[in-house]
Design a protein around this motif. Structure first.
Motif, PDB file in Angstrom:
ATOM      1  N   VAL A 163      42.579  31.879  44.462  1.00 31.35           N
ATOM      2  CA  VAL A 163      42.129  31.870  42.734  1.00 31.35           C
ATOM      3  C   VAL A 163      42.072  34.002  42.733  1.00 31.35           C
ATOM      4  O   VAL A 163      42.666  34.463  42.034  1.00 31.35           O
ATOM      5  CB  VAL A 163      40.397  31.975  42.309  1.00 31.35           C
ATOM      6  N   VAL A 164      41.910  34.429  43.805  1.00 33.31           N
ATOM      7  CA  VAL A 164      42.112  35.936  44.073  1.00 33.31           C
ATOM      8  C   VAL A 164      44.052  36.328  43.824  1.00 33.31           C
ATOM      9  O   VAL A 164      44.060  37.010  43.528  1.00 33.31           O
ATOM     10  CB  VAL A 164      41.364  36.693  45.178  1.00 33.31           C
ATOM     11  N   LEU A 165      44.277  35.808  44.681  1.00 41.23           N
ATOM     12  CA  LEU A 165      45.245  35.633  44.981  1.00 41.23           C
ATOM     13  C   LEU A 165      46.748  35.852  43.127  1.00 41.23           C
ATOM     14  O   LEU A 165      47.633  35.907  43.547  1.00 41.23           O
ATOM     15  CB  LEU A 165      46.789  35.716  45.637  1.00 41.23           C
ATOM     16  N   GLN A 166      45.746  34.574  43.061  1.00 49.09           N
ATOM     17  CA  GLN A 166      46.789  34.635  41.495  1.00 49.09           C
ATOM     18  C   GLN A 166      46.810  35.897  40.391  1.00 49.09           C
ATOM     19  O   GLN A 166      47.464  35.748  39.691  1.00 49.09           O
ATOM     20  CB  GLN A 166      46.103  33.844  40.440  1.00 49.09           C
ATOM     21  N   TRP A 167      45.433  36.255  40.604  1.00 49.80           N
ATOM     22  CA  TRP A 167      45.337  37.969  39.722  1.00 49.80           C
ATOM     23  C   TRP A 167      45.437  38.556  40.772  1.00 49.80           C
ATOM     24  O   TRP A 167      45.939  40.392  39.432  1.00 49.80           O
ATOM     25  CB  TRP A 167      43.580  37.622  39.189  1.00 49.80           C
ATOM     26  N   PHE A 168      45.541  39.264  41.981  1.00 48.52           N
ATOM     27  CA  PHE A 168      45.333  40.787  42.389  1.00 48.52           C
ATOM     28  C   PHE A 168      46.364  40.648  43.567  1.00 48.52           C
ATOM     29  O   PHE A 168      46.978  39.657  44.327  1.00 48.52           O
ATOM     30  CB  PHE A 168      43.924  40.430  42.589  1.00 48.52           C
ATOM     31  N   HIS A 169      45.820  41.330  44.249  1.00 50.23           N
ATOM     32  CA  HIS A 169      47.355  42.481  45.280  1.00 50.23           C
ATOM     33  C   HIS A 169      46.506  41.382  46.796  1.00 50.23           C
ATOM     34  O   HIS A 169      45.468  41.200  46.685  1.00 50.23           O
ATOM     35  CB  HIS A 169      46.911  43.525  45.359  1.00 50.23           C
ATOM     36  N   TRP A 170      47.545  41.304  47.473  1.00 49.86           N
ATOM     37  CA  TRP A 170      47.310  40.388  48.878  1.00 49.86           C
ATOM     38  C   TRP A 170      45.626  41.527  49.256  1.00 49.86           C
ATOM     39  O   TRP A 170      44.437  40.412  49.985  1.00 49.86           O
ATOM     40  CB  TRP A 170      48.283  40.287  49.655  1.00 49.86           C
ATOM     41  N   GLY A 171      45.598  42.136  49.507  1.00 43.62           N
ATOM     42  CA  GLY A 171      44.086  42.815  50.071  1.00 43.62           C
ATOM     43  C   GLY A 171      43.120  42.636  49.871  1.00 43.62           C
ATOM     44  O   GLY A 171      41.846  42.743  50.103  1.00 43.62           O
TER      45      GLY A 171
END
Length: 512
Positions: A163-171
């Protein structure tokens, strides 16, 4: 610092404190899995070499395993709450910096620091539970919650990461941990009690060095054996770890306040629980590497569907962890250990039948049975481990528990992976279809993934035949290792029962 009466029951403050310490444990487990989803983006931006990419993945687990014993004993000396808060601050800071890493080398160093900070979490939190919950049944339930938090973290890690990587940078996968650690730093001083051994001696630097070399060398060697099969460099690391480990144990027997208290192993409850825990992890971790490949490469499930197929396993493990304390009110620890191990052995036996049109249903059913059997063993076993130790040594005891699990898991991956690979190659070599090119055959013999890729690159009857025999060979090797896992778990039940019975009936039940 004096300990409250063993009959005192926990109040709302202790239960809220349990929730506070369960959160970082969940994040710790998430950190073991969530990074895998970010690897493609990391590879694109930081362009690590293949060796650097492996270190980015592995160094976190290596550092956790290497520092568990040291951190467990350090918490007994300087204070468990203090060490937990120091570790939380370091974890949050390292996570923040890792999110903005500019090179592969920088990310490797920060992952190593995260592992060292993460090594403070498990022994500190479990030993704090020993001091917060003095009623036996409440403590067992608290440990069940503690274990469930790791299970939940491992289960939701890929989901959260996706979910996080769908919208944000890998960090951003690193930044997920920061709010949790900040919450722990804010609430920990108010809700968690402090406890340390008032008579603790100085930390022995040589013991710390020996333990690190022994653990890191052995774990590294076992991991390389699992990945590359039997070769001398990996075997040399394992041998070095065994030799240094022997020197470490001998030194502990000579110290007045050792890093690892060998006297704990004289207690039947402690030894039986450690044996059950380590052998259970050996079997579970050894089989898990086959299950994930079977779901995707044999049954052809997508990564999402394969992940969903493991959800019942995780949910049943959470249920079993929370239900174990209620079970312990009417069943002895000996019966829980033996019964749980035999139940999980039945799950491994059912997994050995997973094939044909009902393979997925059989696999899910088998993993559910495994988790329902293993969860009470691990919950009650950990409670037995920390209560067998004197209160001032609970941190060291909990660290030994986690270290035994790390070693058991690494050994399982190495042994099962190596045996499965040998059997897979043997079966495939005798059934290779005629007309397969030597380079295609070599790729198929290396791994099942290589066989699937080779079959897809060579469509037609020959490619289809290669895919079928490769999948059949892998299935047979998984079935063989399932039987081996079943025998190991049955052996663990026999060993645990014999240790507890030799210790006497009172040792089997124990008193807080």
């Amino acid at each position: 610092m004096s300990s409250p009466s063993s009959t005192a029951r926990a109040t709302r403050r202790e239960w809220i404190g349990l929730a506070v310490i369960a959160l970082p444990c969940m994040v710790y487990a998430m950190d073991l899995t969530v990074l895998n989803l970010a690897l493609p983006a990391i590879s694109t931006e930081l362009q690590p070499s293949s060796a650097q990419l492996l270190w980015i993945i592995d160094v976190y687990g290596f550092m956790v395993a290497g520092f568990l014993i040291t951190m467990g004993t350090l918490g007994d000396r300087i204070g468990r709450r203090k060490l937990l808060l120091i570790g939380a601050a370091a974890f949050g800071l390292a996570s923040t910096v890792a999110a903005f890493a500019k090179s592969a080398e920088m990310l490797i160093v920060l992952r190593a620091l995260l592992g060292i900070a993460g090594a403070t979490l498990a022994p500190s939190t479990m030993s704090l539970i020993r001091n917060m919950f003095h009623d036996e049944h409440q403590r067992q339930f608290a440990i069940g919650v503690w274990i469930a938090s790791f299970s939940i973290g491992g289960a939701i890690g890929p989901l959260v990461g996706g979910v996080v990587l769908q919208w944000f940078h890998w960090g951003s996968v690193f930044l997920v941990a920061v709010p949790v650690m900040v919450l722990l730093l804010l609430l920990g001083p108010m809700l968690l009690p402090e406890y340390k051994d008032p008579d603790a001696g100085r930390l022995d630097p040589l013991s710390v060095a020996l333990s690190l070399v022994a653990v890191l060398s052995t774990i590294y060697g076992l991991k390389r054996l699992a990945e590359h099969g039997l070769h001398w460099p990996a075997a040399a690391f394992v041998l070095l770890g065994v030799v240094v480990g022997t020197l470490f144990v001998r030194r502990q027997a000579q110290l007045p306040y050792p890093l690892m208290d060998l006297k704990l192993f004289r207690q039947p409850r402690f030894s039986a629980a450690i044996a059950a825990y380590a052998l259970s992890c050996l079997a579970m971790f050894g089989m898990y590497i086959f299950i994930t490949q079977f779901l995707q490469l044999v049954l052809g499930l997508s990564p999402l569907m394969a992940g969903l197929a493991t959800v019942p396993w995780s949910l049943c493990f959470v249920f079993g962890s929370l239900a174990a304390p209620r079970l312990s009110r009417s069943v002895s620890p000996l019966a829980i250990l033996v019964g749980g191990l035999i139940t999980s052995a039945a799950g491994f036996a059912l997994l050995a039948l997973a094939d044909g049109p009902h393979a997925l249903a059989l696999l899910i059913a088998s993993t559910v049975i495994m988790s329902l059997g293993m969860a009470p063993v691990i919950t009650i076993g950990n409670e037995m481990i920390i209560t067998a130790a004197p209160p001032e040594r609970a941190g060291a005891a909990s660290a030994l528990s986690e270290t035994s699990a790390e070693f058991g898991g690494a050994m399982g991956i190495a042994v099962f992976g190596s045996l499965g690979t040998v059997l897979y190659r043997h079966l495939l070599s005798s059934d290779l279809p005629a007309g397969v090119a030597p380079d295609v055959a070599a790729a198929a013999m290396a791994t099942l993934g290589g066989a699937v890729a080779a079959a897809q690159a060579n469509p037609g009857p020959t490619g289809d035949a290669l895919l079928n025999v490769s999948r059949a060979a892998f299935t047979a090797s998984m079935q063989f290792t399932s039987v081996l896992a079943m025998l190991i778990v049955v052996a663990a039940s026999v060993v645990s029962a014999r240790i507890l019975r030799n210790g006497g009936g009172r040792a089997a039940r124990g008193a807080d």
